[in-house]
Design an enzyme around this catalytic site. Structure first.
Site, PDB file in Angstrom:
ATOM      1  N   ASP A 449       0.854  -1.195   0.000  1.00 41.98           N
ATOM      2  CA  ASP A 449       0.000   0.000   0.000  1.00 41.98           C
ATOM      3  C   ASP A 449       0.886   1.240   0.000  1.00 41.98           C
ATOM      4  O   ASP A 449       2.105   1.152   0.191  1.00 41.98           O
ATOM      5  CB  ASP A 449      -0.900  -0.056   1.250  1.00 41.98           C
ATOM      6  CG  ASP A 449      -1.917   1.054   1.269  1.00 41.98           C
ATOM      7  OD1 ASP A 449      -2.338   1.497   0.189  1.00 41.98           O
ATOM      8  OD2 ASP A 449      -2.297   1.480   2.384  1.00 41.98           O
ATOM      9  N   GLU A 452       2.546   4.827  -4.165  1.00 42.24           N
ATOM     10  CA  GLU A 452       2.525   5.722  -5.349  1.00 42.24           C
ATOM     11  C   GLU A 452       3.872   6.362  -5.611  1.00 42.24           C
ATOM     12  O   GLU A 452       4.161   6.598  -6.799  1.00 42.24           O
ATOM     13  CB  GLU A 452       1.439   6.796  -5.150  1.00 42.24           C
ATOM     14  CG  GLU A 452       0.031   6.247  -5.165  1.00 42.24           C
ATOM     15  CD  GLU A 452      -0.305   5.377  -3.946  1.00 42.24           C
ATOM     16  OE1 GLU A 452       0.210   5.677  -2.866  1.00 42.24           O
ATOM     17  OE2 GLU A 452      -1.058   4.411  -4.106  1.00 42.24           O
ATOM     18  N   ASP A 527      -8.971   3.673  -1.815  1.00 40.19           N
ATOM     19  CA  ASP A 527      -9.869   4.217  -0.791  1.00 40.19           C
ATOM     20  C   ASP A 527     -11.145   4.800  -1.378  1.00 40.19           C
ATOM     21  O   ASP A 527     -11.288   6.008  -1.567  1.00 40.19           O
ATOM     22  CB  ASP A 527      -9.114   5.261   0.030  1.00 40.19           C
ATOM     23  CG  ASP A 527      -7.956   4.643   0.786  1.00 40.19           C
ATOM     24  OD1 ASP A 527      -7.873   3.396   0.822  1.00 40.19           O
ATOM     25  OD2 ASP A 527      -7.132   5.388   1.324  1.00 40.19           O
TER      26      ASP A 527
HETATM   27  C1  GLC Z   1      -4.526   3.392   2.963  1.00 41.60           C
HETATM   28  C2  GLC Z   1      -5.098   2.148   2.310  1.00 41.60           C
HETATM   29  C3  GLC Z   1      -6.144   1.549   3.206  1.00 41.60           C
HETATM   30  C4  GLC Z   1      -5.530   1.243   4.562  1.00 41.60           C
HETATM   31  C5  GLC Z   1      -4.905   2.489   5.158  1.00 41.60           C
HETATM   32  C6  GLC Z   1      -4.136   2.202   6.432  1.00 41.60           C
HETATM   33  O1  GLC Z   1      -5.490   4.371   3.079  1.00 41.60           O
HETATM   34  O2  GLC Z   1      -5.587   2.409   1.027  1.00 41.60           O
HETATM   35  O3  GLC Z   1      -6.682   0.391   2.628  1.00 41.60           O
HETATM   36  O4  GLC Z   1      -6.511   0.756   5.417  1.00 41.60           O
HETATM   37  O5  GLC Z   1      -4.007   3.080   4.241  1.00 41.60           O
HETATM   38  O6  GLC Z   1      -3.104   1.318   6.196  1.00 41.60           O
END
Ligand code: GLC
Length: 825
Positions: A449, A452, A527
């Site tokens: 995650d 980017e 998200d």
């Molecule tokens: C980002 C991710 C989400 C996750 C959060 C905390 O927003 O896209 O899925 O829960 O980070 O790690």
């Protein structure tokens, strides 16, 4: 006076924020006319009056690469992180020339290179009809007319290709875009961006897949613009004359694919950028997540709820709070004192754990006199004095630096952090090996995650512009490397898991990506909001990702941000129960939304769909294997199956799984019926077996408990037994639900393997073909000799011919893996 000042200030602001796509690309310098060419075995290199060079390489009869260098020769270096296949078998082709043009001819395409001006025209080699033609010569920003508008003016100059826009041309693809299926008259930017709560039209979002498909009067082609700089695609948005694409730096380097079938283009794109390997079968199981479940007893409580409520579950995700102070490759000693024991306890209930791993490594120089970490399990030690990942990264010089040599220190969840330079082979290998911290504890998969990469100091990427990456010795800056960061992180992760557990298929999930990501990772759409608008985007986004080489897709079920409601959650499951990635997930400050959250009536409906997903696993897995082998996605827009039917070109509130299952979900509140478009042919209502003649709209009942679902006449859908987790029971019996077409025939194949190891690559699978035809009042079903060496053992096959009658014609046989013919009366 004041008013004028005000207006000019507004004007100034507007022009500053105007997107590049509003630019007139005709103002750019055009490549010079052709003065000569040299031929080698794989193509032509053209020289131009302005000393530019253009190389056309014939990779396959339907695949031509175009590479241009303005005012100078093409460099010898030719490298891309996206490309999987560079070694193509020799192709038969020829070249002819006259005063006006040089023409390359393969068995499928003619490329007419008009000399002056230099315009490329792709034609069908058989019909000689134009498929796609330059609207103006390839161009570059010689005089810097666009420099002011560039995101990073120091990084390079715009390079652009411009194509004539057909009045009946449709555009698809570009990976993850918060937009509708057909992208005609729209424009897009590619610059991987952390965009929580995005809504339709927000652009760019997380991923960059600079590949699109054009469908011009029913004829399909594809263009992959393999350039990782910030790029732009305009499909007739700024002018009805043209569709253009360009980037803020790098080469004008694109691949032209010719169909005419959409499926053929999609397949070739997978050949070029890589086929998705099969994930473990349990990745198709139901998954549950939350930011965050902790401590370990909370995780076990969620699993217990699932089991007690008879809801199927395969995977729980651990979000960032499992770590010690958000330090990747560690566990919080209080919340997860014994991760190994936890995964073992969950494993006995058929549940796997997936941990999130972000790129930000906590910036934590060791405290003076801090004791060294335990050599055997450093991830379990106390981390407040010394953090082994940071120490090793610094010692080995694996982190990114700014151009002036300073360590780059972005801010992410751990606060100040460092990012790994994944373009360094040794750093990438080190990162992969660090996953031992998880595999040693029995963690089954990795969720990448914030890649980017997100930086809380500045989400646009401006704070990173002078960050340098090794990049094969080029030491290039962020402008070139941002969009490939996630691809390289996923590659490091995938290859690490492969080394650590060679007998298991890796399972990786990512948020950001560049073309080629399918070789390493599955994905989810980030998200989303818990709103109907966001839910409606699920369908065009999943189908578009599939068309763009990413078949394994899904979205947070119920939506990530916001309150949500029971109706939305149920409707969301009615899409995701057939999406490859089916995971309920919720933000930290959101409301709980596990399937039982809104009470029994809703839980009962959700159970029905989850149970059906598990029964459909043989069908889903067969279509997933097709996606792996051919690149044709399982979650499809109707136009992919019905390319000759213009009624499907814009249709994005229906989807198909493979060729056979058509689903028309409800994406609005308070709806109990909806119109469903059924393409030509016979269709069966999945719930009632009522038959419909297609080629028209029908009105279908869609009360909350029902998602309208239809099976194509001519299909055979294999169903397994009900299960609460993948491989809970052997696949026995297998029910073949037979849906005869207008001639009384039906056919299908079913694919099986061990679901866990990479042995399928060596032929350890079983593919069985079944074909059915009408035989008087009954039917005859024939099974082929199965392909492959996988041996599931003797089991029961139930053949059930579907019809509107109350009692179905069925037959039960014992399968022993040999070819046979049976009558179903
Ligand atoms: C980002 C991710 C989400 C996750 C959060 C905390 O927003 O896209 O899925 O829960 O980070 O790690």
């Amino acid at each position: 006076m004041h008013i004028r000042k005000f207006l000019s200030a507004i004007f100034c602001l507007l022009s500053l924020t105007a997107s590049l796509s509003g630019q007139d690309v005709t103002a750019l310098e055009k490549i010079g006319p052709v003065t000569g060419f040299v031929r080698n075995e794989s193509g032509l290199t053209l020289t131009c009056q302005d000393n530019s060079q253009v190389r056309l390489t014939i990779l396959a009869p339907d695949l031509i690469r175009v590479r241009a260098s303005f005012t100078k020769s093409l460099p010898d270096k030719d490298h891309s992180w996206a490309i999987a296949k560079t070694d193509w078998p020799a192709v038969r082709w020829s070249v002819r020339e006259d005063a006006a043009a040089i023409t390359i001819v393969t068995d499928e395409i003619e490329v007419v290179i008009h000399r002056s001006p230099l315009l490329l025209e792709f034609r069908d080699a058989r019909t000689h009809e134009t498929i796609n033609v330059d609207e103006q010569p390839m161009a570059y920003d010689a005089r810097g007319v666009m420099t002011e508008r560039l995101f990073d003016p120091k990084a390079g100059r715009m390079v652009v290709a411009s194509k004539k826009l057909g009045f009946d041309e449709h555009f698809y693809g570009l990976g993850e875009k918060a937009s509708r299926l057909d992208k005609r008259r729209d424009s897009f930017v590619n610059w991987n961006s952390d965009t929580p709560g995005y809504t339709e039209g927000k652009d760019p979002i997380y991923q960059t897949i600079p590949f699109y498909l054009g469908l011009n009067r029913g004829v399909a082609y594809g263009i992959f613009f393999d350039n990782s700089y910030r790029s732009y695609f305009d499909f007739g948005h700024s002018s009805q004359q043209r569709a253009w694409f360009g980037a803020e730096g790098g080469e004008l380097n694109y691949y032209f694919f010719y169909g005419p079938a959409l499926k053929k283009v999609v397949s070739r794109y997978a050949d070029l950028t890589g086929h998705m390997p099969l994930p473990p079968l349990w990745a198709l199981g139901n998954q549950q997540s939350r930011w965050s479940y902790y401590p370990d007893t909370m995780v076990e409580r969620v699993v217990r709820e699932y089991r007690e409520r008879d809801l199927p579950l395969d995977v729980v995700h651990l979000d960032i709070d499992y770590m010690s102070g958000y330090r990747v490759f560690t566990f919080d000693a209080k919340r997860f004192p014994d991760p190994r024991a936890l995964t073992e306890r969950l494993g006995r209930q058929g549940v796997k754990l997936v941990t999130i791993v972000d790129p930000g490594v906590k910036h934590q120089p060791a405290a003076a006199g801090a004791p060294p970490p335990s050599p055997s399990r450093p991830e379990l030690g106390p981390h407040d004095q010394r953090y082994y990942v940071y120490d090793q990264g610094i010692e080995k010089n694996y982190f990114q630096h700014r151009q002036n040599g300073e360590l780059f220190v972005p801010k992410v969840w751990p606060g100040e952090s460092a990012f790994v330079d994944f373009t360094k082979p040794a750093a990438s290998r080190w990162w992969g090996d660090l996953h031992r911290a998880y595999t040693d504890s029995g963690i089954a998969g990795i969720w990448n995650d914030m890649n980017e990469p997100s930086d809380f100091v500045d989400q646009t990427g401006k704070n990173q512009l002078d960050v340098v990456s090794f990049d094969e010795g080029e030491n290039s800056t962020h402008a070139k490397n941002r969009n490939v960061f996630a691809l390289l992180m996923a590659r490091a992760t995938y290859e690490g898991l492969q080394r650590l557990r060679p007998d298991r298929r890796p399972y990786v999930i990512t948020r950001a990506a560049y073309a080629g990501i399918q070789r390493y990772s599955t994905m989810w759409t980030g998200d989303t909001n818990s709103t109907w608008e966001a839910l409606a985007l699920n369908i065009p986004m999943f189908t578009t990702l599939g068309l763009s080489g990413e078949p394994f897709v899904g979205s947070d079920v119920g939506g990530f941000i916001g309150r949500g409601n029971p109706e939305l959650l149920v409707r969301s499951y009615q899409i995701s129960f057939l999406a490859p990635f089916c995971r309920n997930h919720k933000v930290i400050d959101g409301y709980d939304q596990e399937p039982w959250r809104f009470g029994k009536p809703y839980e009962d409906i959700i159970r029905r769909y989850l149970k059906l997903r598990y029964r459909l696993l043989p069908f889903l897995y067969t279509t997933l294997e097709e996606a792996h082998r051919t690149g044709v996605p399982l979650f499809r827009p109707l136009m992919l199956n019905y390319q000759d039917d213009p009624a499907t070109y814009n249709l994005d509130d229906e989807f198909m799984i493979g060729n056979d299952l058509l689903v028309a979900p409800v994406v609005k509140p308070d709806v109990t019926q909806r119109l469903v478009y059924l393409p030509k042919g016979v269709w069966y209502d999945y719930w009632t077996n009522r038959k419909y003649e297609g080629g028209r709209l029908i009105r279908a009942d869609a009360p909350l408990e029902t998602v309208p679902m239809f099976v194509r006449g001519g299909a055979v859908i294999p169903l397994g037994p009900e299960m609460n987790y993948v491989q809970e029971k052997p696949l026995d019996p297998i029910t073949f639900a037979i849906y005869p077409d207008e001639k009384g025939s039906a056919a299908a194949t079913i694919y099986e393997d061990d679901g866990l190891t990479p042995d399928y690559k060596q032929g350890a699978f079983r593919r069985t073909a079944i074909s059915v035809r009408q035989n008087g009042a009954g039917y005859t079903a024939s099974f082929s000799t199965p392909e492959g060496s996988h041996r599931p053992g003797a089991r029961t096959f139930i053949l059930a011919v579907q019809s509107e009658r109350a009692s179905l014609q069925t037959k039960t046989i014992t399968d022993n893996g040999s070819a046979r013919t049976v009558d179903v009366k």
